[in-house]
Design a protein around this motif. Structure first.
Motif, PDB file in Angstrom:
ATOM      1  N   GLY C 116       5.277 -10.373  -2.073  1.00 53.90           N
ATOM      2  CA  GLY C 116       5.502  -9.828  -1.083  1.00 53.90           C
ATOM      3  C   GLY C 116       5.976  -8.246  -1.286  1.00 53.90           C
ATOM      4  O   GLY C 116       6.328  -7.453  -1.223  1.00 53.90           O
ATOM      5  N   LEU C 117       7.274  -9.501  -0.589  1.00 49.36           N
ATOM      6  CA  LEU C 117       9.110  -8.511  -0.430  1.00 49.36           C
ATOM      7  C   LEU C 117       8.892  -7.649  -2.190  1.00 49.36           C
ATOM      8  O   LEU C 117       9.215  -6.926  -1.594  1.00 49.36           O
ATOM      9  N   GLU C 119       6.871  -6.499  -3.511  1.00 49.13           N
ATOM     10  CA  GLU C 119       6.298  -5.216  -4.342  1.00 49.13           C
ATOM     11  C   GLU C 119       6.662  -4.853  -3.183  1.00 49.13           C
ATOM     12  O   GLU C 119       6.136  -3.040  -3.622  1.00 49.13           O
ATOM     13  N   ILE C 120       7.100  -5.084  -1.572  1.00 43.52           N
ATOM     14  CA  ILE C 120       7.404  -3.332  -0.946  1.00 43.52           C
ATOM     15  C   ILE C 120       7.836  -3.170  -1.341  1.00 43.52           C
ATOM     16  O   ILE C 120       8.453  -1.678  -1.597  1.00 43.52           O
ATOM     17  N   ILE C 123       6.939  -0.690  -4.130  1.00 38.51           N
ATOM     18  CA  ILE C 123       6.533   0.447  -4.098  1.00 38.51           C
ATOM     19  C   ILE C 123       7.458   1.348  -3.009  1.00 38.51           C
ATOM     20  O   ILE C 123       6.923   2.531  -3.528  1.00 38.51           O
ATOM     21  N   ALA C 124       8.185   0.576  -2.191  1.00 36.61           N
ATOM     22  CA  ALA C 124       9.049   1.168  -1.684  1.00 36.61           C
ATOM     23  C   ALA C 124       9.929   2.125  -2.704  1.00 36.61           C
ATOM     24  O   ALA C 124      10.140   3.120  -2.564  1.00 36.61           O
TER      25      ALA C 124
ATOM     26  N   ALA D 271      -0.531   5.709  -0.469  1.00 36.54           N
ATOM     27  CA  ALA D 271       0.670   5.439  -1.481  1.00 36.54           C
ATOM     28  C   ALA D 271       1.261   4.314  -0.694  1.00 36.54           C
ATOM     29  O   ALA D 271       1.674   3.627  -1.883  1.00 36.54           O
ATOM     30  N   TRP D 272       1.658   4.207   0.131  1.00 37.18           N
ATOM     31  CA  TRP D 272       2.133   2.608   0.973  1.00 37.18           C
ATOM     32  C   TRP D 272       0.947   1.860   1.347  1.00 37.18           C
ATOM     33  O   TRP D 272       1.711   0.524   2.151  1.00 37.18           O
ATOM     34  N   ALA D 275       1.824  -1.699   0.366  1.00 38.69           N
ATOM     35  CA  ALA D 275       3.231  -2.518   0.774  1.00 38.69           C
ATOM     36  C   ALA D 275       2.996  -2.586   2.640  1.00 38.69           C
ATOM     37  O   ALA D 275       3.273  -3.870   3.196  1.00 38.69           O
ATOM     38  N   PHE D 278       1.100  -5.382   2.987  1.00 34.98           N
ATOM     39  CA  PHE D 278       2.318  -7.176   2.435  1.00 34.98           C
ATOM     40  C   PHE D 278       2.907  -7.173   3.454  1.00 34.98           C
ATOM     41  O   PHE D 278       3.561  -8.434   4.628  1.00 34.98           O
ATOM     42  N   LEU D 281       1.133  -8.833   6.623  1.00 29.72           N
ATOM     43  CA  LEU D 281       1.017 -10.400   6.224  1.00 29.72           C
ATOM     44  C   LEU D 281       2.127 -11.394   6.022  1.00 29.72           C
ATOM     45  O   LEU D 281       2.482 -12.059   7.016  1.00 29.72           O
ATOM     46  N   ILE D 282       2.868 -10.788   6.470  1.00 35.06           N
ATOM     47  CA  ILE D 282       4.675 -11.079   6.708  1.00 35.06           C
ATOM     48  C   ILE D 282       4.980 -11.517   8.508  1.00 35.06           C
ATOM     49  O   ILE D 282       5.252 -12.181   8.388  1.00 35.06           O
TER      50      ILE D 282
END
Lengths: 254, 372, 319, 301
Positions: C116-117, C119-120, C123-124, D271-272, D275, D278, D281-282
């Protein structure tokens, strides 16, 4: 003066009272036994002392300092060490490295010193190895230093657990069924070892199923049943306590 | 492993020196694997088809043309390696590739080795702004397309426009061009966002877009998503007109959306060979169909064919494989070359000259009709 | 046995050092990629191999380093090699901050969080966070590195920079793993509860190995950015993290020669299979399965550490 | 408000499919403690097989649409189950006693292998399901638009999940599966054939994934060889969100993930969106380290 003082210790797991209002003291320099039928909450008491779980109520005073809210590794560095009932060695590492784990909290070098390999780091490393070898000598595993822990016999694995705990230079050593799985000869040697450890001014608190061992080695005994303390005193006192006899006869084959 | 590497390397060296002289090598850098594999495999088929034809007609300067393909995997790092590989195999020029950032990762490598590069699917403006002498492209630029797109939107008379892109370099670049131009012309941008390509369900996006009440939507992304958008929009009973960018010129769009949902969809594109009256275009289509049984999947792959054709034409005309001569020819002397996608000339930056974009509309049968 | 392998390793090293003399640009550049992956692999090995933590998001840290280099180089014209410490710092700090609250997660939960990190971060970057990453375009026009005024641009020049860095990394990581720090990571990999019970601050070491691994990956990001001169988010995809993770286990977890060999495999195999074009990744996938089945511990598994012990009888002995 | 409910239903439809795929992850994980990274590719295979069978057999001409789709689903699930079982035999069984991370690499390899195999067999271009198999009627409920197909798919996946839940909790084999999930060694001592349990799990999980692949094909029409990667990652996220190894958890996690995505797209940024999912989720894992329904495993010391 007491090394460890437990006051009104209580711990629930869901609806079960694992430890119920238990209080006792471990005098400095003594060997104390904690006994009781299966599921009496002995190991939970150990886990509470070493910070693996947190008590719901009560106080744990080690050397006149409360340790209730400390993390396990902090408690270890204060001078308490323990072994585990189900052997928890680092199976794929060598015997020596297992003992070095115990030295960890007495060492300082971090990642930077390691990368630069400063004289301090090298000196510390040598000293740690020397101390670890000395500890292995003490428990009689010197010859197995290079073995992987998983290749040791069951009895020797128990000894290695003790060596790892001793390497932290504890003032209080907590042994969780140290004789579990040992034969007669090994048990006898273990008793000698435990006395030797005590003679080095280390206080000992132990859980044991082997009654003969407890009776032979422990100066004071605390008996738990269903999480509560039902008796306390010398081996002689406890042996004749009707509550204790009932607890054992009622639940256990022993 | 290293042994294998060394061995292979040594072998390549020997192979390169032994066989080097007898053929003229032209590199093709294309995404043969990875997310753009369909584009890359089309590119390879087209270039190999054209090379085969050329060789049948006597080759080039009396030698056979050999196409050396290198997979760039649709990834900049692999592209840099692919370029190195082609350069070390002494290619005269390289065709490709698809995707501006992928192309960009290879530009310096070709330039430093003085190898001509003719990109096909790389529309980012900046690629030709660096003054690289050996770089050309047969594809038009984003700003050109943005201009034509905005013209079309203006012509339709939309006051409130939604712009949706997919966050790829290309689509975002186009969306930004269009937004800037539209804002200058006082058109309201009521919605501006990006979808995530590769998903299946875009109803959440459509629902949100619908509530912004646009008169028309400009989608600058690719046909797989566009097909789904059109289809799901139809299923939602939302009759907003869509204008798409040039990445939507693909027959699969209709298959995904269904003819009823795709009808009335406008998109921008360089003209496809099907729409060109020229003999080159119709011959090419016939040959392609004969060899592979279908029509080319996308216009971008066809543009790689144009790259191959202008490169070989330049070699032929100069009678040389010297990069400087060939580049000079392409820059200055090649004028109105009859390509598969219309006439081709390059300016001094290596950009294709001329109005390339047209507006297409999908009719009730699902055919792409060139708009006047 | 030990001396035998020493000979092999030194021969390999000499061969490798001389390889640019007889390899062409392409193969040297392949070796450069191997080198980059080797360093990244070593940095991840601390986390995955030694501490046994399931990290499938290492590309995130690598990306932070690469973007730090790109941003500071293109905006403030700071030479890329001077930016190495800054890249290490930013990637390490980033790891420290984001991993802090989630470091206690176990096994597979940590795995998804690192995915996830990654991907974040990707995406960022695509969405041009803070307006500094230039979105999907990426940042271009990054300077080539230069040492004492000599600009490094050709593959042969990069070869010595990158493999020099590999040598430095091997040197430091070898020391690190043969120390109190390295052992602590192994203890927590073997048994977290027992490690904590032996006085090891498990949470601290988990975080520390992430920080060190991330910082090192950040420096690789710097070199990567200056080698490519353009970086864009697609270079830091989940796939990249998967490759890094895979190379460690293929080569040999917690083993430095293993990781380097893994880098050769992961970069080299697809290149060797280039001839089969479309099917090369199919074969690669099959090879991954086969190698794991036949060499479960990797091709060059880690060996036990050696210690010099004081001994009453013979002076010293091995353990 | 209307938009809110519209987005909610959008999210539910997406989530139902995530849930179905997540079940495959969670079942395999429950018994083997292995993240089957190739599961997403089994999903892809399901949708491609569905396409092949659909276009080559012409079932709907013979049986009419409803029966045809049921038959098709049965065939696809059966075939994908076989692929799943083969996968277990070749790539996972030899690694059962190995370190867990080795098996993970094998799973990643299998994922790459399947993805490229599909590409080589069917080509890299995307493929499209024939239109008009499913009715395209929509129900308009107080301004909320609900296509019948989505309702059907929502219903079908809930039905499958309920059936699975009952199977796991009410049958002998289900009990064996649960026992093996808790402690394989103990289950073996109790006379449970663990190999058989694993085989069953590797039949059911992939079958569900295949069914989801077919649904995606029928519902959205467009399939390509990389889609398993995207859906697989989403479903894995969903399984973790709900607490991996826990069957109701996978369902809840899947549906919730779909809804989070739709809401994130609607009210924060499209777009986000991923993210945001996730981040949620976190955050959930920070508060509940083993997912929403995952049991807090108190390790015995």
């Amino acid at each position: 003066m007491s090394m460890l003082c437990i006051k009104n210790l209580t711990k629930r797991f869901g609806g079960v009272m694992a430890v119920n209002d238990v209080s006792f003291e471990v005098p400095a320099g003594s060997i104390m036994g904690l006994i009781g039928p299966n599921g009496a909450g002995k190991t939970t008491v150990f886990n509470l002392i070493t910070g693996i779980c947190r008590p719901d109520q009560g106080e744990i005073i080690f050397d006149e300092k409360s340790i209730v809210n400390l993390l396990t590794h902090n408690i270890i560095s204060l001078g308490i060490a323990r072994t585990f009932q189900t052997i928890r060695l680092f199976q794929n590492l060598s015997v020596l490295e297992n003992v070095l784990a115990g030295r960890h909290s007495r060492m300082k070098s971090g990642s930077l010193r390691a990368m630069l390999r400063t004289p301090f780091q090298r000196g510390e490393e040598e000293a740690a190895i020397a101390k670890a070898v000395q500890t292995l000598n003490f428990v009689g595993l010197r010859r197995d230093a290079a073995q992987l822990a998983k290749n040791l016999s069951y009895g020797n694995q128990r000894l290695l657990e003790i060596a790892r705990a001793l390497a932290t230079e504890p003032r209080l050593l907590i042994l969780d069924e140290p004789a579990g799985g040992m034969n007669e000869q090994e048990t006898t040697n273990l008793i000698t070892l435990i006395r030797k450890i005590r003679d080095q001014r280390t206080t000992i608190l132990l859980i044991e199923h082997d009654m003969s061992l407890v009776m032979r080695v422990c100066e004071n005994i605390v008996v738990l049943d269903y999480g509560a303390k039902i008796s306390e005193g010398t081996a002689e006192t406890v042996k004749n306590d009707p509550l204790v006899i009932e607890a054992y006869l009622g639940t256990d084959e022993e | 492993m290293r042994k294998i590497l060394f061995f292979t390397a040594a072998f390549c060296l020997i192979a390169a020196t032994t066989f080097g002289a007898s053929t003229i090598k032209i590199g093709l850098m294309a995404p043969l694997t990875g997310p753009w594999a369909s584009e890359g495999q089309d590119m390879k088929q087209i270039v190999e088809l054209l090379a085969g034809e050329l060789n049948e007609h006597g080759g080039l300067l009396g030698k056979k043309v050999e196409v050396i393909s290198a997979d760039d995997g649709g990834d900049p790092k692999t592209a840099a390696l692919a370029a190195q590989k082609l350069v070390t195999q002494d290619v005269v020029g390289a065709i490709g590739t698809y995707g501006s950032s992928i192309t960009e990762a290879s530009q310096n490598i070709y330039d430093e080795s003085k190898v001509i590069q003719i990109a096909n699917g790389s529309t980012a403006v900046r690629l030709t702004a660096k003054g690289l002498k050996y770089f050309f492209r047969t594809s038009p630029r984003d700003d050109e397309q943005g201009r034509v797109g905005v013209q079309a939107l203006e012509k339709f008379g939309y006051k409130n426009v939604a712009i949706l892109h997919d966050n790829t370099t290309y689509a975002k670049g186009l969306a930004e061009e269009a937004r800037a131009l539209l804002e200058k012309k006082n058109v309201n941008i009521v919605f501006y966002d990006a979808l995530t390509p590769g998903e299946r369900d875009y109803t959440a996006i459509l629902t949100k877009m619908k509530s912004a009440r646009p008169d028309g939507v400009f989608f600058t992304g690719y046909y797989p998503e566009c097909g789904l958008l059109l289809r799901q929009k139809k299923e939602m009973n939302w009759n907003v007109p869509f204008l798409g960018g040039d990445a939507n010129n693909n027959p699969d769009l209709i298959k995904i959306a269904g003819t009823d949902a795709a009808e009335g969809f406008y998109f921008l594109s360089p003209p496809v060979p099907q729409d060109l009256p020229s003999r080159e275009a119709s011959d090419f289509l016939k040959a392609y169909k004969k060899k592979y049984g279908t029509t080319p999947g996308s216009i971008w792959a066809v543009l790689s064919g144009d790259g191959f054709r202008v490169l070989t034409a330049a070699i032929k005309a100069t009678g040389s494989t010297d990069s400087d001569k060939v580049a000079d020819y392409l820059h200055n002397k090649l004028k109105n070359y009859p390509g598969l996608t219309g006439t081709i000339s390059f300016d001094d930056k290596g950009d294709r000259v001329g109005e390339v974009y047209r507006v297409y509309r999908v009719n009730a049968k699902g055919e792409f009709i060139l708009q006047p | 046995m030990r001396d035998h392998s020493k000979i092999i390793y030194s021969t390999m090293t000499v061969l490798l050092a001389m390889s640019p003399l007889f390899l062409n640009k392409y193969w040297v550049d392949v070796l450069n990629n191997v080198g980059l992956y080797a360093i990244l692999g070593l940095s991840l090995n601390i986390i995955v191999g030694h501490a046994g933590l399931f990290n499938l998001g290492h590309a995130a840290f690598y990306a932070v380093g690469a973007y730090t280099a790109a941003i500071f180089n293109t905006r403030f014209n700071i030479p890329v090699l001077w930016l190495l410490p800054l890249c290490a710092l930013s990637a390490g700090l980033f790891a420290a901050i984001v991993m802090r609250p989630i470091i206690h997660l176990r096994g597979d939960y940590l795995c998804i969080v690192t995915i996830g990190l990654g991907e974040i971060v990707r995406i960022a970057l695509i969405n041009d966070i803070f307006g500094i990453t230039q979105g999907a375009n990426g940042i271009f026009g990054i300077d080539r590195p230069s040492i004492f005024g000599i600009s490094i641009r050709r593959p042969h020049e990069f070869f010595y920079l990158i493999w020099g860095f590999v040598a430095v990394s091997v040197f430091f990581f070898h020391r690190l793993e043969n120390s109190r720090f390295g052992r602590a990571l192994n203890y927590l990999r073997e048994d977290e509860v027992a490690a904590e019970g032996s006085g090891i601050n498990v949470a601290h070491y988990k975080l520390a190995c992430f920080v060190i691994g991330a910082a090192w990956a950040g420096m690789v990001g710097d070199i990567f950015a200056s080698k490519m001169t353009i970086i864009s988010p697609e270079s830091f995809s989940f796939w990249e993290s998967v490759l890094l993770f895979t190379l460690i286990l293929l080569g040999g977890s917690a083993s430095i020669p293993g990781v380097i060999l893994g880098a050769f495999l992961i970069v080299g195999l697809p290149e060797v299979f280039r001839g089969i074009a479309n099917a090369r990744m199919l074969i690669f996938g099959g090879a991954m399965i086969a190698m794991m089945i036949f060499r479960t511990e990797g091709i060059l598994p880690s060996r036990p550490r050696r210690y010099v012990l004081p001994d009453e009888s013979s002076g010293e002995s091995r353990a | 408000m209307e938009e809110f409910f519209q987005q909610l239903t959008n999210g539910l439809a997406v989530g139902a499919i995530y849930a179905l795929i997540a079940l495959g992850y969670t079942m395999v994980y429950g018994v083997l403690k292995l993240i089957n990274f190739a599961h997403g590719e089994l999903f892809t295979i399901g949708s491609y097989l569905g396409l092949t069978l659909l276009t080559s057999l012409g079932l709907s001409d013979v049986f009419g649409p409803v029966l045809a789709i049921l038959l098709l689903a049965a065939m696809v699930m059966g075939l994908v189950a076989v692929v799943g079982a083969l996968l277990e035999r070749t790539a996972y069984r030899p690694l059962r006693e190995s370190p867990r991370l080795s098996a993970v690499v094998s799973a990643l390899g299998a994922s790459i292998f399947f993805q490229n195999a599909v590409m080589l067999i069917y080509g890299a271009r995307l493929r499209v399901y024939p239109l008009g198999i499913l009715p395209r009627t929509a129900v308009n409920l107080f301004g909320i638009y609900l296509p019948l197909v989505k309702l059907l798919i929502l219903f079908a996946s809930v039905a499958i999940m309920t059936a699975l839940y009952l199977y796991i909790h009410k049958t002998r084999i289900g009990t064996a599966i649960r026992a093996a999930a808790i402690d394989q060694g103990a289950a073996r001592l109790m006379g449970i054939d663990v190999d058989r349990v694993i085989l069953i799990v590797f039949l059911i999980g992939p079958a569900l994934g295949g069914a989801a692949g077919l649904m995606v094909g029928l519902l959205y029409g467009q399939i390509n060889f990389t889609m398993g990667w995207v859906y697989g990652l989403k479903a894995f996220t969903a399984a973790i969100l709900g607490g991996i190894g826990n069957i109701p958890g996978a369902m809840v996690g899947g549906i919730l993930l779909g809804v989070i995505e739709a809401m994130g797209a609607a009210y924060i940024s499209i777009a986000w969106k991923d993210a945001i999912a996730f981040v949620v989720l976190i955050l959930i894992l920070i508060v509940r380290p083993t997912g929403l329904l995952g049991e807090r495993v108190a390790e015995k010391v």
